[in-house]
Design a protein around this motif. Sequence first.
Motif, PDB file in Angstrom:
ATOM      1  N   GLY A 184      -4.483  14.646   9.382  1.00  0.00           N
ATOM      2  CA  GLY A 184      -3.815  14.722   8.193  1.00  0.00           C
ATOM      3  C   GLY A 184      -2.259  13.916   7.775  1.00  0.00           C
ATOM      4  O   GLY A 184      -2.661  13.679   6.298  1.00  0.00           O
ATOM      5  N   MET A 185      -1.658  12.848   8.168  1.00  0.00           N
ATOM      6  CA  MET A 185      -1.205  11.969   8.430  1.00  0.00           C
ATOM      7  C   MET A 185      -1.181  10.842   7.472  1.00  0.00           C
ATOM      8  O   MET A 185      -2.875   9.680   7.585  1.00  0.00           O
ATOM      9  N   ARG A 186      -0.673  11.022   6.613  1.00  0.00           N
ATOM     10  CA  ARG A 186      -0.614   9.058   5.601  1.00  0.00           C
ATOM     11  C   ARG A 186       0.393   8.620   5.444  1.00  0.00           C
ATOM     12  O   ARG A 186       1.212   9.248   5.359  1.00  0.00           O
ATOM     13  N   ALA A 187       0.761   7.886   4.711  1.00  0.00           N
ATOM     14  CA  ALA A 187       1.259   6.607   3.960  1.00  0.00           C
ATOM     15  C   ALA A 187       1.909   7.534   2.845  1.00  0.00           C
ATOM     16  O   ALA A 187       1.316   7.751   2.403  1.00  0.00           O
ATOM     17  N   ALA A 188       3.432   7.506   2.369  1.00  0.00           N
ATOM     18  CA  ALA A 188       4.037   8.029   1.377  1.00  0.00           C
ATOM     19  C   ALA A 188       4.043   7.606   0.188  1.00  0.00           C
ATOM     20  O   ALA A 188       3.986   5.956   0.303  1.00  0.00           O
ATOM     21  N   LEU A 189       3.534   7.711  -0.716  1.00  0.00           N
ATOM     22  CA  LEU A 189       3.888   6.415  -1.927  1.00  0.00           C
ATOM     23  C   LEU A 189       5.412   5.628  -1.683  1.00  0.00           C
ATOM     24  O   LEU A 189       6.186   6.250  -1.498  1.00  0.00           O
ATOM     25  N   THR A 190       5.016   4.850  -2.604  1.00  0.00           N
ATOM     26  CA  THR A 190       5.872   3.848  -2.995  1.00  0.00           C
ATOM     27  C   THR A 190       6.128   3.799  -3.980  1.00  0.00           C
ATOM     28  O   THR A 190       5.872   4.373  -5.369  1.00  0.00           O
ATOM     29  N   ALA A 191       7.297   2.485  -4.175  1.00  0.00           N
ATOM     30  CA  ALA A 191       7.034   2.325  -6.190  1.00  0.00           C
ATOM     31  C   ALA A 191       6.030   1.788  -6.656  1.00  0.00           C
ATOM     32  O   ALA A 191       6.511   2.260  -7.866  1.00  0.00           O
ATOM     33  N   ARG A 192       5.377   0.940  -6.223  1.00  0.00           N
ATOM     34  CA  ARG A 192       4.345   0.704  -6.783  1.00  0.00           C
ATOM     35  C   ARG A 192       3.555   1.473  -7.233  1.00  0.00           C
ATOM     36  O   ARG A 192       2.254   1.528  -7.774  1.00  0.00           O
ATOM     37  N   ASP A 193       3.523   3.052  -6.832  1.00  0.00           N
ATOM     38  CA  ASP A 193       2.704   4.401  -6.990  1.00  0.00           C
ATOM     39  C   ASP A 193       3.328   4.228  -8.122  1.00  0.00           C
ATOM     40  O   ASP A 193       2.600   5.796  -8.600  1.00  0.00           O
ATOM     41  N   MET A 194       4.750   4.521  -8.080  1.00  0.00           N
ATOM     42  CA  MET A 194       5.111   5.261  -9.420  1.00  0.00           C
ATOM     43  C   MET A 194       4.533   5.257 -11.142  1.00  0.00           C
ATOM     44  O   MET A 194       4.305   6.147 -11.703  1.00  0.00           O
ATOM     45  N   PRO A 195       4.012   3.992 -11.481  1.00  0.00           N
ATOM     46  CA  PRO A 195       3.688   3.619 -12.721  1.00  0.00           C
ATOM     47  C   PRO A 195       1.891   4.532 -12.917  1.00  0.00           C
ATOM     48  O   PRO A 195       1.934   5.557 -13.675  1.00  0.00           O
ATOM     49  N   ALA A 196       1.003   5.054 -11.914  1.00  0.00           N
ATOM     50  CA  ALA A 196       0.166   5.492 -12.048  1.00  0.00           C
ATOM     51  C   ALA A 196       0.452   7.126 -11.353  1.00  0.00           C
ATOM     52  O   ALA A 196      -0.712   8.062 -12.010  1.00  0.00           O
ATOM     53  N   LEU A 197       0.948   7.084 -11.020  1.00  0.00           N
ATOM     54  CA  LEU A 197       1.381   8.432 -10.643  1.00  0.00           C
ATOM     55  C   LEU A 197       2.189   9.189 -12.228  1.00  0.00           C
ATOM     56  O   LEU A 197       1.467  10.540 -12.496  1.00  0.00           O
ATOM     57  N   LEU A 198       3.077   8.601 -13.034  1.00  0.00           N
ATOM     58  CA  LEU A 198       3.456   9.163 -13.507  1.00  0.00           C
ATOM     59  C   LEU A 198       2.522   9.516 -15.128  1.00  0.00           C
ATOM     60  O   LEU A 198       2.347  10.110 -15.498  1.00  0.00           O
ATOM     61  N   SER A 199       1.625   8.357 -14.801  1.00  0.00           N
ATOM     62  CA  SER A 199       0.561   8.105 -16.205  1.00  0.00           C
ATOM     63  C   SER A 199      -0.537   9.505 -15.599  1.00  0.00           C
ATOM     64  O   SER A 199      -1.157  10.300 -17.218  1.00  0.00           O
ATOM     65  N   SER A 200      -0.607   9.817 -14.844  1.00  0.00           N
ATOM     66  CA  SER A 200      -1.488  11.136 -14.606  1.00  0.00           C
ATOM     67  C   SER A 200      -0.616  12.444 -14.951  1.00  0.00           C
ATOM     68  O   SER A 200      -1.277  12.977 -15.279  1.00  0.00           O
ATOM     69  N   GLN A 256       9.067  15.761  -3.870  1.00  0.00           N
ATOM     70  CA  GLN A 256       9.282  15.362  -1.919  1.00  0.00           C
ATOM     71  C   GLN A 256       8.319  13.805  -2.039  1.00  0.00           C
ATOM     72  O   GLN A 256       9.184  13.801  -1.151  1.00  0.00           O
ATOM     73  N   GLU A 257       7.590  13.866  -2.310  1.00  0.00           N
ATOM     74  CA  GLU A 257       6.727  12.733  -2.205  1.00  0.00           C
ATOM     75  C   GLU A 257       7.695  11.082  -2.507  1.00  0.00           C
ATOM     76  O   GLU A 257       8.044  10.370  -2.414  1.00  0.00           O
ATOM     77  N   VAL A 258       8.768  11.905  -4.057  1.00  0.00           N
ATOM     78  CA  VAL A 258       9.271  10.740  -4.893  1.00  0.00           C
ATOM     79  C   VAL A 258      11.064  10.864  -4.583  1.00  0.00           C
ATOM     80  O   VAL A 258      11.377   9.507  -4.559  1.00  0.00           O
ATOM     81  N   SER A 259      11.151  11.930  -3.567  1.00  0.00           N
ATOM     82  CA  SER A 259      12.381  12.643  -3.112  1.00  0.00           C
ATOM     83  C   SER A 259      12.576  11.037  -2.405  1.00  0.00           C
ATOM     84  O   SER A 259      11.823  10.055  -1.681  1.00  0.00           O
ATOM     85  N   GLY A 260      13.795  10.402  -2.461  1.00  0.00           N
ATOM     86  CA  GLY A 260      14.489   8.776  -1.088  1.00  0.00           C
ATOM     87  C   GLY A 260      13.883   7.654  -1.988  1.00  0.00           C
ATOM     88  O   GLY A 260      14.114   6.627  -1.503  1.00  0.00           O
ATOM     89  N   LEU A 261      12.934   7.434  -3.463  1.00  0.00           N
ATOM     90  CA  LEU A 261      12.445   6.582  -3.639  1.00  0.00           C
ATOM     91  C   LEU A 261      13.468   6.271  -5.024  1.00  0.00           C
ATOM     92  O   LEU A 261      13.978   6.898  -5.253  1.00  0.00           O
ATOM     93  N   HIS A 262      14.407   5.037  -4.563  1.00  0.00           N
ATOM     94  CA  HIS A 262      15.540   4.593  -5.384  1.00  0.00           C
ATOM     95  C   HIS A 262      14.577   2.910  -5.817  1.00  0.00           C
ATOM     96  O   HIS A 262      14.722   2.058  -5.775  1.00  0.00           O
ATOM     97  N   ASP A 263      14.061   4.030  -7.773  1.00  0.00           N
ATOM     98  CA  ASP A 263      12.762   2.992  -7.684  1.00  0.00           C
ATOM     99  C   ASP A 263      13.209   3.539  -9.771  1.00  0.00           C
ATOM    100  O   ASP A 263      13.602   4.968 -10.011  1.00  0.00           O
ATOM    101  N   PRO A 264      13.362   3.418 -10.888  1.00  0.00           N
ATOM    102  CA  PRO A 264      13.427   3.524 -11.640  1.00  0.00           C
ATOM    103  C   PRO A 264      11.616   4.145 -12.224  1.00  0.00           C
ATOM    104  O   PRO A 264      11.965   5.590 -13.267  1.00  0.00           O
ATOM    105  N   GLY A 265      11.032   3.989 -11.807  1.00  0.00           N
ATOM    106  CA  GLY A 265       9.660   4.916 -11.364  1.00  0.00           C
ATOM    107  C   GLY A 265       9.891   6.017 -11.015  1.00  0.00           C
ATOM    108  O   GLY A 265       9.317   7.162 -11.840  1.00  0.00           O
ATOM    109  N   ALA A 266      10.530   5.958  -9.930  1.00  0.00           N
ATOM    110  CA  ALA A 266      10.068   7.144  -9.467  1.00  0.00           C
ATOM    111  C   ALA A 266      11.710   8.733  -9.724  1.00  0.00           C
ATOM    112  O   ALA A 266      11.126   9.861 -10.340  1.00  0.00           O
ATOM    113  N   GLN A 267      12.595   8.068 -10.729  1.00  0.00           N
ATOM    114  CA  GLN A 267      13.767   8.558 -11.425  1.00  0.00           C
ATOM    115  C   GLN A 267      12.570   9.033 -12.716  1.00  0.00           C
ATOM    116  O   GLN A 267      13.167  10.320 -12.961  1.00  0.00           O
TER     117      GLN A 267
END
Length: 170
Positions: free
Chosen positions: A60-76, A140-151
């Motif tokens: 079940g291991m997968r890459a964590a979300l990155t800053a590039r994923d934040m706009p789509a996540l926020l929209s969802s 948890q997924e967005v913690s550690g991302l220092h990005d305006p989208g993550a914020q």
Amino acid sequence: MKQTAFQPGDRVVLPPYGIGVVRGTCLRPVSGEAHAYYQVEFPNTASQAFVPVAAPDTAGMRAALTARDMPALLSSLKTSRLNLPRQWAARHRRVTEILVSGNPFELAILTCELRRWNVERGLPDLDRQAFRRAIKLLEQEVSGLHDPGAQDVQLLLSHAWNENPQHLGS
């Protein structure tokens, strides 16, 4: 060892542990044969996991979300709809499937729908627990991302949890 898909320092998600960091690979004996494993450590705990390099997806291991994923996540999180069953047992099964999957976009859709229900009429205890669990997994997924989208995502999640139902006639 064969070329690895994950590199030391990569953020990964490993259900049910959550967000971890690949520290490297190592060889471990299994039935007298050496096999390559990712060594994954989990921040703020002493926990670590060893995931087969040959098949991290089976664990079940997968890459964590990155800053590039934040706009789509926020929209969802803001605009999604999910047709959850009204009957509790069927709804509980569906919600549990989403929570166990750990898929952040499915979690965002679930969070959006439960948030809508909470604002419209309040949530029963088990749905409220599921709502809180979905929010925690996304946090948890967005913690550690220092990005305006993550914020923005973190702010929305914090706001969603603290919203109160609108009562008719209030």
